[in-house]
Write an enzyme that holds these catalytic residues in place. Structure first.
Site, PDB file in Angstrom:
ATOM      1  N   ALA A   8       0.842  -1.204   0.000  1.00 21.78           N
ATOM      2  CA  ALA A   8       0.000   0.000   0.000  1.00 21.78           C
ATOM      3  C   ALA A   8       0.874   1.249   0.000  1.00 21.78           C
ATOM      4  CB  ALA A   8      -0.932  -0.010   1.218  1.00 21.78           C
ATOM      5  N   ALA A 220      15.718   4.780 -17.323  1.00 24.60           N
ATOM      6  CA  ALA A 220      17.104   5.096 -17.683  1.00 24.60           C
ATOM      7  C   ALA A 220      17.132   6.251 -18.700  1.00 24.60           C
ATOM      8  CB  ALA A 220      17.789   3.855 -18.257  1.00 24.60           C
ATOM      9  N   CYS A 271      13.319   5.900  -7.419  1.00 26.57           N
ATOM     10  CA  CYS A 271      13.467   4.915  -8.510  1.00 26.57           C
ATOM     11  C   CYS A 271      14.585   5.144  -9.515  1.00 26.57           C
ATOM     12  CB  CYS A 271      12.140   4.791  -9.234  1.00 26.57           C
ATOM     13  SG  CYS A 271      10.899   4.038  -8.169  1.00 26.57           S
TER      14      CYS A 271
HETATM   15  P1  NAD Z   1       6.664   1.942  -1.104  1.00 22.12           P
HETATM   16  O1  NAD Z   1       7.860   1.626  -0.305  1.00 22.12           O
HETATM   17  O2  NAD Z   1       5.992   3.271  -0.966  1.00 22.12           O
HETATM   18  O3  NAD Z   1       5.535   0.831  -0.819  1.00 22.12           O
HETATM   19  C1  NAD Z   1       5.785  -0.541  -0.788  1.00 22.12           C
HETATM   20  C2  NAD Z   1       4.930  -1.142   0.319  1.00 22.12           C
HETATM   21  O4  NAD Z   1       5.017  -2.576   0.246  1.00 22.12           O
HETATM   22  C3  NAD Z   1       5.363  -0.755   1.733  1.00 22.12           C
HETATM   23  O5  NAD Z   1       4.298  -0.084   2.393  1.00 22.12           O
HETATM   24  C4  NAD Z   1       5.705  -2.109   2.399  1.00 22.12           C
HETATM   25  O6  NAD Z   1       5.335  -2.155   3.764  1.00 22.12           O
HETATM   26  C5  NAD Z   1       4.885  -3.063   1.570  1.00 22.12           C
HETATM   27  N1  NAD Z   1       5.364  -4.458   1.640  1.00 22.12           N
HETATM   28  C6  NAD Z   1       6.626  -4.921   1.496  1.00 22.12           C
HETATM   29  N2  NAD Z   1       6.638  -6.267   1.611  1.00 22.12           N
HETATM   30  C7  NAD Z   1       5.359  -6.659   1.840  1.00 22.12           C
HETATM   31  C8  NAD Z   1       4.731  -7.930   2.033  1.00 22.12           C
HETATM   32  N3  NAD Z   1       5.436  -9.077   2.002  1.00 22.12           N
HETATM   33  N4  NAD Z   1       3.403  -7.958   2.227  1.00 22.12           N
HETATM   34  C9  NAD Z   1       2.681  -6.801   2.251  1.00 22.12           C
HETATM   35  N5  NAD Z   1       3.214  -5.582   2.065  1.00 22.12           N
HETATM   36  C10 NAD Z   1       4.537  -5.513   1.857  1.00 22.12           C
HETATM   37  O7  NAD Z   1       7.061   1.680  -2.618  1.00 22.12           O
HETATM   38  P2  NAD Z   1       6.459   2.371  -3.938  1.00 22.12           P
HETATM   39  O8  NAD Z   1       7.091   3.705  -4.136  1.00 22.12           O
HETATM   40  O9  NAD Z   1       4.980   2.226  -3.932  1.00 22.12           O
HETATM   41  O10 NAD Z   1       7.094   1.420  -5.051  1.00 22.12           O
HETATM   42  C11 NAD Z   1       6.654   0.071  -5.206  1.00 22.12           C
HETATM   43  C12 NAD Z   1       7.252  -0.484  -6.482  1.00 22.12           C
HETATM   44  O11 NAD Z   1       6.774   0.271  -7.603  1.00 22.12           O
HETATM   45  C13 NAD Z   1       8.782  -0.400  -6.560  1.00 22.12           C
HETATM   46  O12 NAD Z   1       9.251  -1.549  -7.240  1.00 22.12           O
HETATM   47  C14 NAD Z   1       9.032   0.825  -7.394  1.00 22.12           C
HETATM   48  O13 NAD Z   1      10.247   0.720  -8.097  1.00 22.12           O
HETATM   49  C15 NAD Z   1       7.871   0.808  -8.356  1.00 22.12           C
HETATM   50  N6  NAD Z   1       7.461   2.137  -8.866  1.00 22.12           N
HETATM   51  C16 NAD Z   1       7.400   3.223  -8.028  1.00 22.12           C
HETATM   52  C17 NAD Z   1       6.967   4.456  -8.512  1.00 22.12           C
HETATM   53  C18 NAD Z   1       6.887   5.679  -7.624  1.00 22.12           C
HETATM   54  O14 NAD Z   1       6.613   6.746  -8.140  1.00 22.12           O
HETATM   55  N7  NAD Z   1       7.095   5.590  -6.343  1.00 22.12           N
HETATM   56  C19 NAD Z   1       6.559   4.576  -9.849  1.00 22.12           C
HETATM   57  C20 NAD Z   1       6.616   3.439 -10.668  1.00 22.12           C
HETATM   58  C21 NAD Z   1       7.060   2.223 -10.158  1.00 22.12           C
HETATM   59  C1  UGA Z   2       9.844   8.885 -12.433  1.00 22.54           C
HETATM   60  C2  UGA Z   2       9.297   8.726 -13.854  1.00 22.54           C
HETATM   61  O1  UGA Z   2       8.992  10.014 -14.402  1.00 22.54           O
HETATM   62  C3  UGA Z   2       8.035   7.866 -13.860  1.00 22.54           C
HETATM   63  O2  UGA Z   2       7.612   7.627 -15.204  1.00 22.54           O
HETATM   64  C4  UGA Z   2       8.341   6.523 -13.190  1.00 22.54           C
HETATM   65  O3  UGA Z   2       7.167   5.723 -13.118  1.00 22.54           O
HETATM   66  C5  UGA Z   2       8.871   6.770 -11.789  1.00 22.54           C
HETATM   67  O4  UGA Z   2      10.057   7.606 -11.863  1.00 22.54           O
HETATM   68  C6  UGA Z   2       9.287   5.509 -11.091  1.00 22.54           C
HETATM   69  O5  UGA Z   2       9.556   4.508 -11.713  1.00 22.54           O
HETATM   70  O6  UGA Z   2       9.370   5.617  -9.872  1.00 22.54           O
HETATM   71  P1  UGA Z   2       9.279  10.430 -10.355  1.00 22.54           P
HETATM   72  O7  UGA Z   2      10.555   9.893  -9.806  1.00 22.54           O
HETATM   73  O8  UGA Z   2       8.075  10.431  -9.501  1.00 22.54           O
HETATM   74  O9  UGA Z   2       8.890   9.615 -11.681  1.00 22.54           O
HETATM   75  O10 UGA Z   2       9.515  11.940 -10.799  1.00 22.54           O
HETATM   76  P2  UGA Z   2      10.058  12.702 -12.099  1.00 22.54           P
HETATM   77  O11 UGA Z   2       9.103  13.749 -12.434  1.00 22.54           O
HETATM   78  O12 UGA Z   2      10.455  11.756 -13.158  1.00 22.54           O
HETATM   79  O13 UGA Z   2      11.366  13.417 -11.516  1.00 22.54           O
HETATM   80  C7  UGA Z   2      12.487  12.662 -11.108  1.00 22.54           C
HETATM   81  C8  UGA Z   2      13.606  13.586 -10.702  1.00 22.54           C
HETATM   82  O14 UGA Z   2      14.169  14.228 -11.847  1.00 22.54           O
HETATM   83  C9  UGA Z   2      13.191  14.710  -9.751  1.00 22.54           C
HETATM   84  O15 UGA Z   2      14.178  14.878  -8.745  1.00 22.54           O
HETATM   85  C10 UGA Z   2      13.115  15.926 -10.638  1.00 22.54           C
HETATM   86  O16 UGA Z   2      13.350  17.134  -9.955  1.00 22.54           O
HETATM   87  C11 UGA Z   2      14.218  15.628 -11.635  1.00 22.54           C
HETATM   88  N1  UGA Z   2      14.012  16.320 -12.926  1.00 22.54           N
HETATM   89  C12 UGA Z   2      12.997  15.960 -13.748  1.00 22.54           C
HETATM   90  C13 UGA Z   2      14.876  17.330 -13.287  1.00 22.54           C
HETATM   91  O17 UGA Z   2      15.823  17.682 -12.550  1.00 22.54           O
HETATM   92  N2  UGA Z   2      14.689  17.964 -14.498  1.00 22.54           N
HETATM   93  C14 UGA Z   2      13.678  17.630 -15.337  1.00 22.54           C
HETATM   94  O18 UGA Z   2      13.564  18.256 -16.416  1.00 22.54           O
HETATM   95  C15 UGA Z   2      12.813  16.603 -14.949  1.00 22.54           C
END
Ligand code: NAD
Ligand code: UGA
Length: 454
Positions: A8, A220, A271
């Protein structure tokens, strides 16, 4: 259908809330081992700050969206299980500092097997190394009860701060699966969910490995653009070119495009770094050292940018920050989020603490997370939500996160309360530099010539 999401967090909470709103005939449950997090999802103060999310949660919570800590029961009842647990960088053993730590992921797979009495579709929502689904399938399908599990990759591309809008209107949705009768059925089930609101031509279906790799490659590429413009900003500072002008000039080329060309103090967030290092490790594992090195440079450049910003501050302030109060405007890794994971603002803060500066940290939404992330260093930081109080008695102000509220402040008032000469370092090129210079500040924008008073 009963649809479960394990994890969550930022992704699990936001994606399921939007999906549940768009698919009212299905019942969605989001589970987590973190009881405090689940309690927050059930309260009026959600555990994450995400514009538009509280309204959606308020509308459908208790109707077709539920939050719970009962993972076992959630698994037992679900037909489709999204897994969006955290996949941080491994800190120990083989691949430490680069490889993904898959312990939470594997634990989840085993929990799913243990609590299932019938077939299920398991969806990879977390970002994972390529071919993780293979391991997942082996664990799931090695059960002795003959239960069949289909694994589908549905990586998430939302960005924090715009999670709701990104989910409501995604550039594309990606669903990867096996080209077998049951694999195709599983992919179709996930496509059908998104088809409730996403135009069909924006839903791409691929093989599993392409879907897994596309997520790492997308992050990337995005991070590489930020490192590229930051590399240009370093040359600008040596040559009196202006990075904003250069970004505009190159961004108007339709092959390059204008987005993600904002120079700053570096990219942060949970990430980008993690996923690139994960890609680097994969390349090494597959005997591709030059490819690994190519991507590693994106991270090296980013670390250099943070360090360069602090070096510039020190050089401007007569090569010492010791004992000087410095107000840092921004702790979140970017605007419109409370997230401080891998925030370059906190990297700058730590470096200034090493220089024995007295740091006052100001942010409209991220101070609590900053306090936790800074750990022992937090004791040496003044956390001040009021920017005027943060800057009072300061030698310098540094803008580290591009929150619009920092552009709306009364800088005459701030200047009046600061030591002179007063320095302003704009790490995000957010402010009106000419106006600040006229007030009396020595202004150091990023990647452009400084505006100084003799
Ligand atoms: P997060 O740390 O906010 O949330 C993950 C949650 O999973 C935590 O609350 C944790 O307690 C829970 N968890 C871990 N193990 C568990 C288990 N065995 N059972 C139940 N709950 C469990 O992470 P997030 O930012 O939501 O990212 C999750 C995944 O999505 C990562 O792989 C990340 O790379 C990917 N992702 C994140 C973003 C982003 O913007 N944050 C965007 C795209 C993809
Ligand atoms: C990024 C990607 O944009 C999402 O598509 C992806 O799902 C996510 O990572 C993930 O896998 O977690 P996010 O990290 O939330 O999203 O934020 P971004 O808007 O991508 O910014 C990332 C970082 O780059 C920030 O620190 C931002 O300030 C910086 N940034 C971004 C710059 O310095 N310059 C820019 O022009 C854009």
């Amino acid at each position: 259908m009963n649809i479960l999401c394990i994890g969550a967090g930022y992704v699990g909470g936001s994606t399921m809330a939007v999906m549940a709103q768009k698919c009212p005939e299905h019942r969605f449950t989001v589970v987590d081992v973190n009881a405090a997090r689940i309690a927050a999802w059930q309260s009026d103060t959600l555990p994450i700050y995400e514009p538009g999310l509280p309204e959606i949660v308020r509308e459908i919570r208790g109707k077709n969206l539920f939050f719970s800590t009962d993972v076992d029961r959630g698994v037992a009842e679900a037909e489709i299980i999204f897994v969006s647990v955290n996949t941080p960088t491994k800190t120990f053993g083989q691949g430490a500092g680069r490889a993904a730590d898959l312990q939470y992921w594997e634990k989840t797979a085993r929990q799913i097997v243990q609590n299932s009495a019938g077939p299920k579709i398991v969806v990879e929502k977390s970002t994972l190394p390529v071919r993780t689904a293979e391991a997942m399938e082996r664990i799931l399908n090695s059960n002795e009860r003959g239960i069949h599990f289909d694994v589908v990759a549905n990586p998430e591309f939302l960005a924090e701060g715009s999670a709701v809008a990104d989910m409501q209107s995604p550039d594309r949705v990606l669903v990867g699966g096996h080209d077998t009768p049951s694999g195709r059925r599983a992919v179709q089930a996930i496509v059908d969910l998104y088809a409730h609101w996403v135009p069909r031509e924006r839903i791409l279906t691929t093989n599993l490995w392409s879907a897994e790799l596309s997520k790492l490659a997308a992050n990337a590429f995005l991070a590489q653009r930020v490192s590229s413009i930051n590399a240009v900003s370093a040359i600008c500072e040596k040559t009196e070119a202006d990075v904003t002008e250069v970004a505009r000039a190159i961004g108007l080329d339709s092959r390059i495009g204008p987005r993600f060309l904002q120079a700053g103090i570096g990219f942060g967030g949970s990430c980008f770094k993690k996923d690139i290092l994960n890609l680097v490790y994969l390349c090494e594992q597959h005997g591709l050292p030059e490819v690994a090195e190519y991507w590693r440079q994106v991270v090296v450049m980013n670390e250099r940018q943070e360090a360069r910003f602090v070096s510039n501050m020190l050089a401007a302030m007569f090569n010492t920050a010791a004992g000087k109060r410095i107000a840092l405007f921004g702790a979140a890794f970017k605007a419109h989020t409370s997230d401080t994971r891998e925030s370059p603002a906190l990297a700058v803060c730590r470096k200034l603490l090493e220089e024995r500066a007295c740091v006052a940290l100001c942010d409209p939404h991220a101070l609590e997370n900053a306090r936790m992330d800074l750990g022992a260093d937090a004791a040496r930081v003044v956390f001040e939500p009021d920017p005027y109080r943060a800057a009072a008695g300061a030698h310098a102000v540094a803008v580290l996160t591009e929150w619009p509220c920092f552009a709306e402040l009364d800088y005459r008032r701030i200047y009046a309360d600061m030591y002179k000469p007063a320095f302003l370092f704009d790490g995000r090129n957010l402010l009106d530099h000419k106006a600040l210079h006229e007030i009396g500040f020595n202004v150091y924008p990023l990647g452009k010539p400084p505006l100084l008073h003799e």
